[in-house]
Design a protein around this motif. Structure first.
Motif, PDB file in Angstrom:
ATOM      1  N   UNK A 158      -0.469  -5.057  19.469  1.00  0.00           N
ATOM      2  CA  UNK A 158       0.678  -4.983  18.576  1.00  0.00           C
ATOM      3  C   UNK A 158       0.328  -4.061  17.408  1.00  0.00           C
ATOM      4  N   UNK A 159       1.287  -3.261  17.008  1.00  0.00           N
ATOM      5  CA  UNK A 159       1.030  -2.284  15.943  1.00  0.00           C
ATOM      6  C   UNK A 159       2.307  -2.095  15.135  1.00  0.00           C
ATOM      7  N   UNK A 160       2.155  -2.087  13.797  1.00  0.00           N
ATOM      8  CA  UNK A 160       3.276  -1.879  12.878  1.00  0.00           C
ATOM      9  C   UNK A 160       2.958  -0.683  12.000  1.00  0.00           C
ATOM     10  N   UNK A 161       3.907   0.229  11.896  1.00  0.00           N
ATOM     11  CA  UNK A 161       3.727   1.375  10.998  1.00  0.00           C
ATOM     12  C   UNK A 161       4.946   1.518  10.103  1.00  0.00           C
ATOM     13  N   UNK A 162       4.690   1.792   8.827  1.00  0.00           N
ATOM     14  CA  UNK A 162       5.746   1.988   7.841  1.00  0.00           C
ATOM     15  C   UNK A 162       5.647   3.399   7.285  1.00  0.00           C
ATOM     16  N   UNK A 163       6.776   4.089   7.250  1.00  0.00           N
ATOM     17  CA  UNK A 163       6.813   5.446   6.721  1.00  0.00           C
ATOM     18  C   UNK A 163       7.844   5.516   5.596  1.00  0.00           C
ATOM     19  N   UNK A 164       7.416   5.991   4.431  1.00  0.00           N
ATOM     20  CA  UNK A 164       8.299   6.242   3.299  1.00  0.00           C
ATOM     21  C   UNK A 164       8.390   7.743   3.086  1.00  0.00           C
ATOM     22  N   UNK A 165       9.593   8.234   2.829  1.00  0.00           N
ATOM     23  CA  UNK A 165       9.730   9.680   2.668  1.00  0.00           C
ATOM     24  C   UNK A 165      10.907  10.034   1.769  1.00  0.00           C
ATOM     25  N   UNK A 166      10.810  11.231   1.199  1.00  0.00           N
ATOM     26  CA  UNK A 166      11.946  11.881   0.561  1.00  0.00           C
ATOM     27  C   UNK A 166      11.912  13.343   0.980  1.00  0.00           C
ATOM     28  N   UNK A 167      12.607  14.187   0.289  1.00  0.00           N
ATOM     29  CA  UNK A 167      12.701  15.580   0.728  1.00  0.00           C
ATOM     30  C   UNK A 167      11.419  16.354   0.485  1.00  0.00           C
ATOM     31  N   UNK A 168      10.533  15.796  -0.350  1.00  0.00           N
ATOM     32  CA  UNK A 168       9.306  16.526  -0.690  1.00  0.00           C
ATOM     33  C   UNK A 168       8.080  16.038   0.079  1.00  0.00           C
ATOM     34  N   UNK A 169       7.991  14.749   0.363  1.00  0.00           N
ATOM     35  CA  UNK A 169       6.759  14.247   0.945  1.00  0.00           C
ATOM     36  C   UNK A 169       6.991  12.944   1.683  1.00  0.00           C
ATOM     37  N   UNK A 170       5.935  12.470   2.361  1.00  0.00           N
ATOM     38  CA  UNK A 170       6.016  11.207   3.084  1.00  0.00           C
ATOM     39  C   UNK A 170       4.663  10.504   3.056  1.00  0.00           C
ATOM     40  N   UNK A 171       4.686   9.199   3.254  1.00  0.00           N
ATOM     41  CA  UNK A 171       3.489   8.365   3.336  1.00  0.00           C
ATOM     42  C   UNK A 171       3.643   7.447   4.534  1.00  0.00           C
ATOM     43  N   UNK A 208       0.839  -1.203   0.000  1.00  0.00           N
ATOM     44  CA  UNK A 208       0.000   0.000   0.000  1.00  0.00           C
ATOM     45  C   UNK A 208       0.873   1.252   0.000  1.00  0.00           C
ATOM     46  N   UNK A 209       1.891   1.258   0.848  1.00  0.00           N
ATOM     47  CA  UNK A 209       2.746   2.440   0.973  1.00  0.00           C
ATOM     48  C   UNK A 209       3.433   2.789  -0.339  1.00  0.00           C
ATOM     49  N   UNK A 210       4.023   1.794  -1.017  1.00  0.00           N
ATOM     50  CA  UNK A 210       4.771   2.098  -2.234  1.00  0.00           C
ATOM     51  C   UNK A 210       3.829   2.456  -3.379  1.00  0.00           C
ATOM     52  N   UNK A 211       2.595   1.948  -3.370  1.00  0.00           N
ATOM     53  CA  UNK A 211       1.647   2.338  -4.417  1.00  0.00           C
ATOM     54  C   UNK A 211       1.149   3.768  -4.219  1.00  0.00           C
ATOM     55  N   UNK A 212       1.160   4.240  -2.984  1.00  0.00           N
ATOM     56  CA  UNK A 212       0.883   5.650  -2.739  1.00  0.00           C
ATOM     57  C   UNK A 212       2.078   6.491  -3.161  1.00  0.00           C
ATOM     58  N   UNK A 213       3.265   6.011  -2.850  1.00  0.00           N
ATOM     59  CA  UNK A 213       4.469   6.810  -3.046  1.00  0.00           C
ATOM     60  C   UNK A 213       4.924   6.803  -4.513  1.00  0.00           C
ATOM     61  N   UNK A 214       4.741   5.650  -5.192  1.00  0.00           N
ATOM     62  CA  UNK A 214       5.100   5.449  -6.598  1.00  0.00           C
ATOM     63  C   UNK A 214       6.613   5.460  -6.845  1.00  0.00           C
TER      64      UNK A 214
END
Length: 540
Positions: A410-423, A336-342
């Motif tokens: 129990x809870x797992x969270x994944x965050x993807x980011x670069x200098x412009x945005x994050x998911x 889900x995260x990478x499909x948002x981030x592309x």
């Protein structure tokens, strides 16, 4: 003592380490037929092959002794990896041995294109002397666009710089800092099209790269561009390429790989150079392949050290059982995260909360990395090489643990980011209910991750939900569930729907016509977790 069967033509020099090792007994039968192989396979601990032999489920059915299948080459298309995995047989390959050979062949093709060498040679063979007909161009001061900055792309860039070319590089994992260190310019695909005199491709064949160079891309290229593909057949749309050659938009092209190998007779043009998949066909590359495989066999059986396994994660059975309920959830969170981030993120962060934070979660972290990277790299990434590919592509990765339960055991969270945005995507397991996605960015939600999810961001006003239901119903798609999350009444909100089948572009376009709807995404998820097989959501 381990018995090894070499069932293909493999470099003797490359096999020397195995032959000289006191614990290995080598039998070489390079022309063995499949039936004979089936009859004797149970006598061996190791099978070494190239591309001639196909390792099928039937071949492996009656073997109890075989521990390791070693492919002296990059691909494992001729090995039923799933069948080997079920039998407990490790499958390894040699992914880096052909790097120099492939890079040099790319340059040979580029020089042949620039100076029309094959055409001139053919003319001389029929006693013609046509100097003016074969006027070429120089590489000096030209711009080359390299699509795919992995090992081979980097080697091509080094050689292009030696010819004093301007090098533009595109790769979903290429950062500005890494490009600067390589002495090249980071570019988009469109920038490569607009500015490049030569375009060369060095990516795997994935959903994203299939027909990457198509009619629409060739409409953007600089007129007179020359295109080289020594990577994988299918990345260049062959029909579109022929049209580009015919119109003159493409001045020349060189292909070493094809959609169908060998290609059909229609793939011909005076300005098209073709070779029969020779990228790795050098004496040195074949020796390197054999040496790499020999050392891998020794390391696995003698030292329990695995570098290039296709199907063998570094994880204990005990920990695997503890983490098993979270494996599919982890992969789906990543998908889900990478499909948002592309695009490729610069930074990947994983947060574990609650009881799970006290456990060894390495397999979950690897699973999320695999889910992220496989969006661009397809089946070239697995649990074994996930961290290696992460490092190779210059991505930052961090794990944080907190024993607090923050509302869930129990809870797992994944965050993807670069200098412009994050998911950010968060998930949990609910007792008796199963996996749930409970956070998408700043919105709290409660979604069961299924194969087809439809994400909609909208203004929280009356009528939007009804409009969505009507559009989807008009397209004969059944809604399983609908969950809505919002931060405040009348503000922005999201809804996530589970669908019985995937929505097509027409559904998405119709939904976007509603003024209150700001974003629509169809999210495809794998529904059956596997350590090793290509995830179903990544399709070529």
């Amino acid at each position: 003592m381990y018995r090894v069967l070499v069932a293909d033509s493999i470099s003797d020099k490359g096999l020397r380490a195995l032959e000289e090792h006191p614990q290995f007994l080598i039998d070489k039968i390079p022309q063995i037929d499949p039936e004979e192989l089936k009859n004797i396979i149970n006598q061996y601990d190791v099978l070494i092959i190239r591309s001639r032999i196909t390792v099928t489920e039937e071949l492996l059915e009656n073997t109890q002794r075989l521990r390791l299948i070693a492919r002296a080459g990059v691909g494992v298309d001729n090995i039923d990896v799933a069948a080997a995995t079920r039998k407990g047989i490790i499958v390894v390959n040699s992914p880096g041995a052909n790097t120099i050979a492939a890079a040099e062949h790319t340059f040979a093709m580029m020089l042949a294109l620039a100076r029309k060498i094959p055409q001139a040679y053919s003319s001389m063979q029929v006693n013609r002397w046509e100097r003016s007909k074969f006027q070429g161009v120089e590489l000096f001061d030209k711009t080359i666009g390299i699509i795919g900055m992995g090992k081979i792309g980097i080697e091509v860039a080094k050689r292009a710089k030696a010819f004093q070319m301007t090098v533009l590089g595109y790769d979903p994992f290429l950062t500005e800092d890494r490009a600067k260190n390589l002495g090249i310019k980071k570019a988009t695909l469109d920038e490569i099209a607009f500015h490049s005199d030569f375009i060369t491709i060095h990516t795997p064949l994935t959903k994203e790269t299939n027909s990457l160079i198509d009619r629409s891309y060739l409409e953007k290229v600089k007129r007179g561009v020359r295109i080289i593909n020594c990577a994988r057949g299918g990345i260049v749309n062959e029909e579109a390429l022929l049209e580009g050659l015919e119109s003159g938009i493409v001045a020349g092209a060189a292909l070493d790989v094809f959609v169908q190998e060998p290609p059909g007779p229609e793939l011909k043009h005076p300005n098209l150079i073709v070779t029969p998949h020779l990228g790795a066909s050098t004496k040195e590359a074949q020796e390197k392949v054999a040496k790499e495989i020999s050392q891998e066999v020794i390391d696995i059986l003698e030292y329990d050290s695995i570098r290039n396994a296709i199907n063998m994660p570094d994880i204990s059975l005990e920990n695997q059982q503890t983490m098993k309920p979270y494996l599919q959830l982890s992969e789906q969170i990543a998908q889900i995260a990478i499909q948002f981030f592309k695009e490729a993120p610069e930074k990947i962060e994983v947060f574990y909360h609650g009881e799970i934070a006290d456990n060894d979660t390495e397999v979950l972290s690897r699973t999320m990395i695999k889910g992220i990277l496989s969006y661009h790299l397809s089946d070239t990434v697995n649990l074994v090489n996930a961290h290696h590919l992460l490092k190779e592509n210059g991505l930052s990765f961090a794990v944080q643990r907190n024993a607090s339960k923050i509302g869930f055991t129990n809870y797992i969270e994944l965050k993807l980011s670069n200098r412009q945005r994050s998911v950010s995507i968060g998930g949990t397991l609910l007792d008796g209910i199963g996996s749930r996605i409970v956070k998408i960015n700043e919105y709290q939600i409660d979604v069961r991750p299924e194969q087809n999810l439809l994400y909609i961001k909208h203004h929280d006003i009356p009528g939007v939900i009804g409009r969505v239901g009507s559009v989807i119903g008009d397209h004969q798609i059944n809604i399983g569930t609908m969950q809505v999350g919002r931060s405040e009444i009348g503000g922005e909100a999201i809804m996530v729907l589970t669908l019985d089948k995937a929505a097509d572009d027409g559904v998405l376009a119709a939904l976007k016509e509603t003024a209150a709807i700001k974003d629509v995404k169809l999210l495809g998820l794998s529904t059956g977790y596997s350590f090793f097989n290509k995830p179903s959501w990544v399709k070529v």
